[in-house]
Design a protein around this motif. Structure first.
Motif, PDB file in Angstrom:
ATOM      1  N   ALA A   1       0.803  -1.221   0.000  1.00 15.68           N
ATOM      2  CA  ALA A   1       0.000   0.000   0.000  1.00 15.68           C
ATOM      3  C   ALA A   1       0.836   1.272   0.000  1.00 15.68           C
ATOM      4  O   ALA A   1       0.407   2.287  -0.528  1.00 15.68           O
ATOM      5  CB  ALA A   1      -0.913   0.009   1.213  1.00 15.68           C
ATOM      6  N   ILE A   2       2.006   1.225   0.592  1.00 15.14           N
ATOM      7  CA  ILE A   2       2.771   2.453   0.759  1.00 15.14           C
ATOM      8  C   ILE A   2       4.110   2.411   0.031  1.00 15.14           C
ATOM      9  O   ILE A   2       4.399   3.258  -0.808  1.00 15.14           O
ATOM     10  CB  ILE A   2       2.980   2.743   2.256  1.00 15.14           C
ATOM     11  CG1 ILE A   2       1.643   2.923   2.947  1.00 15.14           C
ATOM     12  CG2 ILE A   2       3.830   3.993   2.451  1.00 15.14           C
ATOM     13  CD1 ILE A   2       1.703   2.977   4.449  1.00 15.14           C
ATOM     14  N   VAL A   3       4.904   1.417   0.318  1.00 19.73           N
ATOM     15  CA  VAL A   3       6.282   1.394  -0.174  1.00 19.73           C
ATOM     16  C   VAL A   3       6.357   1.192  -1.687  1.00 19.73           C
ATOM     17  O   VAL A   3       7.049   1.946  -2.379  1.00 19.73           O
ATOM     18  CB  VAL A   3       7.093   0.315   0.570  1.00 19.73           C
ATOM     19  CG1 VAL A   3       8.494   0.208   0.016  1.00 19.73           C
ATOM     20  CG2 VAL A   3       7.138   0.622   2.061  1.00 19.73           C
ATOM     21  N   LEU A   4       5.681   0.201  -2.211  1.00 17.47           N
ATOM     22  CA  LEU A   4       5.759  -0.090  -3.641  1.00 17.47           C
ATOM     23  C   LEU A   4       5.272   1.077  -4.511  1.00 17.47           C
ATOM     24  O   LEU A   4       5.984   1.485  -5.436  1.00 17.47           O
ATOM     25  CB  LEU A   4       5.003  -1.372  -3.966  1.00 17.47           C
ATOM     26  CG  LEU A   4       5.069  -1.841  -5.409  1.00 17.47           C
ATOM     27  CD1 LEU A   4       6.499  -2.181  -5.790  1.00 17.47           C
ATOM     28  CD2 LEU A   4       4.179  -3.056  -5.604  1.00 17.47           C
ATOM     29  N   PRO A   5       4.100   1.650  -4.259  1.00 22.43           N
ATOM     30  CA  PRO A   5       3.674   2.790  -5.081  1.00 22.43           C
ATOM     31  C   PRO A   5       4.610   4.005  -4.958  1.00 22.43           C
ATOM     32  O   PRO A   5       4.883   4.684  -5.945  1.00 22.43           O
ATOM     33  CB  PRO A   5       2.288   3.132  -4.549  1.00 22.43           C
ATOM     34  CG  PRO A   5       1.807   1.889  -3.921  1.00 22.43           C
ATOM     35  CD  PRO A   5       3.019   1.222  -3.372  1.00 22.43           C
ATOM     36  N   LEU A   6       5.114   4.266  -3.758  1.00 22.45           N
ATOM     37  CA  LEU A   6       6.033   5.392  -3.600  1.00 22.45           C
ATOM     38  C   LEU A   6       7.339   5.142  -4.334  1.00 22.45           C
ATOM     39  O   LEU A   6       7.910   6.057  -4.934  1.00 22.45           O
ATOM     40  CB  LEU A   6       6.290   5.675  -2.125  1.00 22.45           C
ATOM     41  CG  LEU A   6       5.124   6.290  -1.374  1.00 22.45           C
ATOM     42  CD1 LEU A   6       5.472   6.478   0.094  1.00 22.45           C
ATOM     43  CD2 LEU A   6       4.728   7.612  -1.987  1.00 22.45           C
ATOM     44  N   PHE A   7       7.820   3.919  -4.316  1.00 16.40           N
ATOM     45  CA  PHE A   7       9.020   3.565  -5.069  1.00 16.40           C
ATOM     46  C   PHE A   7       8.804   3.807  -6.566  1.00 16.40           C
ATOM     47  O   PHE A   7       9.677   4.351  -7.251  1.00 16.40           O
ATOM     48  CB  PHE A   7       9.402   2.109  -4.807  1.00 16.40           C
ATOM     49  CG  PHE A   7      10.551   1.638  -5.634  1.00 16.40           C
ATOM     50  CD1 PHE A   7      11.846   2.040  -5.344  1.00 16.40           C
ATOM     51  CD2 PHE A   7      10.343   0.797  -6.714  1.00 16.40           C
ATOM     52  CE1 PHE A   7      12.911   1.619  -6.112  1.00 16.40           C
ATOM     53  CE2 PHE A   7      11.397   0.365  -7.492  1.00 16.40           C
ATOM     54  CZ  PHE A   7      12.686   0.776  -7.193  1.00 16.40           C
ATOM     55  N   LEU A   8       7.647   3.402  -7.070  1.00 16.65           N
ATOM     56  CA  LEU A   8       7.341   3.621  -8.486  1.00 16.65           C
ATOM     57  C   LEU A   8       7.249   5.110  -8.822  1.00 16.65           C
ATOM     58  O   LEU A   8       7.726   5.549  -9.872  1.00 16.65           O
ATOM     59  CB  LEU A   8       6.048   2.907  -8.858  1.00 16.65           C
ATOM     60  CG  LEU A   8       6.098   1.379  -8.797  1.00 16.65           C
ATOM     61  CD1 LEU A   8       4.718   0.797  -9.022  1.00 16.65           C
ATOM     62  CD2 LEU A   8       7.093   0.824  -9.784  1.00 16.65           C
TER      63      LEU A   8
ATOM     64  N   TYR B   1      -6.355   5.839  -4.966  1.00 19.21           N
ATOM     65  CA  TYR B   1      -5.794   4.564  -4.531  1.00 19.21           C
ATOM     66  C   TYR B   1      -5.848   4.370  -3.019  1.00 19.21           C
ATOM     67  O   TYR B   1      -6.324   3.352  -2.533  1.00 19.21           O
ATOM     68  CB  TYR B   1      -4.356   4.471  -5.046  1.00 19.21           C
ATOM     69  CG  TYR B   1      -3.604   3.241  -4.618  1.00 19.21           C
ATOM     70  CD1 TYR B   1      -3.883   2.011  -5.195  1.00 19.21           C
ATOM     71  CD2 TYR B   1      -2.610   3.308  -3.647  1.00 19.21           C
ATOM     72  CE1 TYR B   1      -3.197   0.874  -4.823  1.00 19.21           C
ATOM     73  CE2 TYR B   1      -1.920   2.183  -3.267  1.00 19.21           C
ATOM     74  CZ  TYR B   1      -2.206   0.975  -3.853  1.00 19.21           C
ATOM     75  OH  TYR B   1      -1.526  -0.145  -3.468  1.00 19.21           O
ATOM     76  N   ARG B   2      -5.337   5.336  -2.274  1.00 24.17           N
ATOM     77  CA  ARG B   2      -5.286   5.199  -0.812  1.00 24.17           C
ATOM     78  C   ARG B   2      -6.673   5.118  -0.171  1.00 24.17           C
ATOM     79  O   ARG B   2      -6.902   4.261   0.669  1.00 24.17           O
ATOM     80  CB  ARG B   2      -4.481   6.344  -0.185  1.00 24.17           C
ATOM     81  CG  ARG B   2      -3.006   6.301  -0.462  1.00 24.17           C
ATOM     82  CD  ARG B   2      -2.420   5.017  -0.012  1.00 24.17           C
ATOM     83  NE  ARG B   2      -2.854   4.772   1.347  1.00 24.17           N
ATOM     84  CZ  ARG B   2      -2.184   4.135   2.268  1.00 24.17           C
ATOM     85  NH1 ARG B   2      -1.030   3.644   1.991  1.00 24.17           N
ATOM     86  NH2 ARG B   2      -2.662   3.966   3.467  1.00 24.17           N
TER      87      ARG B   2
ATOM     88  N   LEU C   1      -9.473   4.009  -1.459  1.00 22.27           N
ATOM     89  CA  LEU C   1     -10.058   2.710  -1.797  1.00 22.27           C
ATOM     90  C   LEU C   1      -9.385   1.582  -1.012  1.00 22.27           C
ATOM     91  O   LEU C   1     -10.050   0.705  -0.472  1.00 22.27           O
ATOM     92  CB  LEU C   1      -9.942   2.438  -3.292  1.00 22.27           C
ATOM     93  CG  LEU C   1     -10.874   3.228  -4.191  1.00 22.27           C
ATOM     94  CD1 LEU C   1     -10.568   2.957  -5.654  1.00 22.27           C
ATOM     95  CD2 LEU C   1     -12.316   2.896  -3.881  1.00 22.27           C
ATOM     96  N   LEU C   2      -8.072   1.611  -0.955  1.00 25.30           N
ATOM     97  CA  LEU C   2      -7.336   0.570  -0.251  1.00 25.30           C
ATOM     98  C   LEU C   2      -7.593   0.613   1.254  1.00 25.30           C
ATOM     99  O   LEU C   2      -7.857  -0.418   1.875  1.00 25.30           O
ATOM    100  CB  LEU C   2      -5.842   0.736  -0.527  1.00 25.30           C
ATOM    101  CG  LEU C   2      -4.967  -0.437  -0.167  1.00 25.30           C
ATOM    102  CD1 LEU C   2      -5.247  -1.591  -1.123  1.00 25.30           C
ATOM    103  CD2 LEU C   2      -3.518  -0.025  -0.270  1.00 25.30           C
ATOM    104  N   ASP C   3      -7.536   1.802   1.830  1.00 29.88           N
ATOM    105  CA  ASP C   3      -7.792   1.941   3.266  1.00 29.88           C
ATOM    106  C   ASP C   3      -9.231   1.583   3.611  1.00 29.88           C
ATOM    107  O   ASP C   3      -9.498   0.957   4.631  1.00 29.88           O
ATOM    108  CB  ASP C   3      -7.492   3.364   3.736  1.00 29.88           C
ATOM    109  CG  ASP C   3      -6.011   3.688   3.688  1.00 29.88           C
ATOM    110  OD1 ASP C   3      -5.201   2.752   3.553  1.00 29.88           O
ATOM    111  OD2 ASP C   3      -5.667   4.884   3.795  1.00 29.88           O
ATOM    112  N   GLY C   4     -10.159   1.966   2.744  1.00 33.23           N
ATOM    113  CA  GLY C   4     -11.563   1.623   2.976  1.00 33.23           C
ATOM    114  C   GLY C   4     -11.781   0.127   2.965  1.00 33.23           C
ATOM    115  O   GLY C   4     -12.492  -0.419   3.812  1.00 33.23           O
TER     116      GLY C   4
END
Length: 82
Positions: free
Chosen positions: A11-18, A42-43, A45-48
């Protein structure tokens, strides 16, 4: 704990890396677009989805995460509790 670590990575590391990769490659416009999509689509929807699975909110309350105060209100439940 495994579920929480997986959530952090996906949720956090992979998208920020991209997004950082886009910035490094000089694709500033795509970086900005991806940052907006990450923050406003994205956030929430994922957090929900995570909060619904944990039973903290009901499916009808997912819209509150799009207003911006949902992540603050349920911060402990999202990021600190297993």
């Amino acid at each position: 704990m495994k579920n929480l670590i997986t959530y952090y990575l996906l949720a956090i590391v992979l998208p920020l890396f991209l997004m950082i990769t886009l910035l490094y490659l000089g694709l500033n416009r795509w970086f900005f677009i991806s940052l907006l999509v990450f923050a406003f689509v994205y956030r929430p929807l994922l957090d929900g989805g995570r909060l619904i699975r944990k039973g903290v909110i009901k499916r009808n309350d997912r819209w509150k995460l799009f207003l911006g105060y949902g992540q603050v209100k349920w911060f402990k439940e999202l990021y600190l509790k297993k």
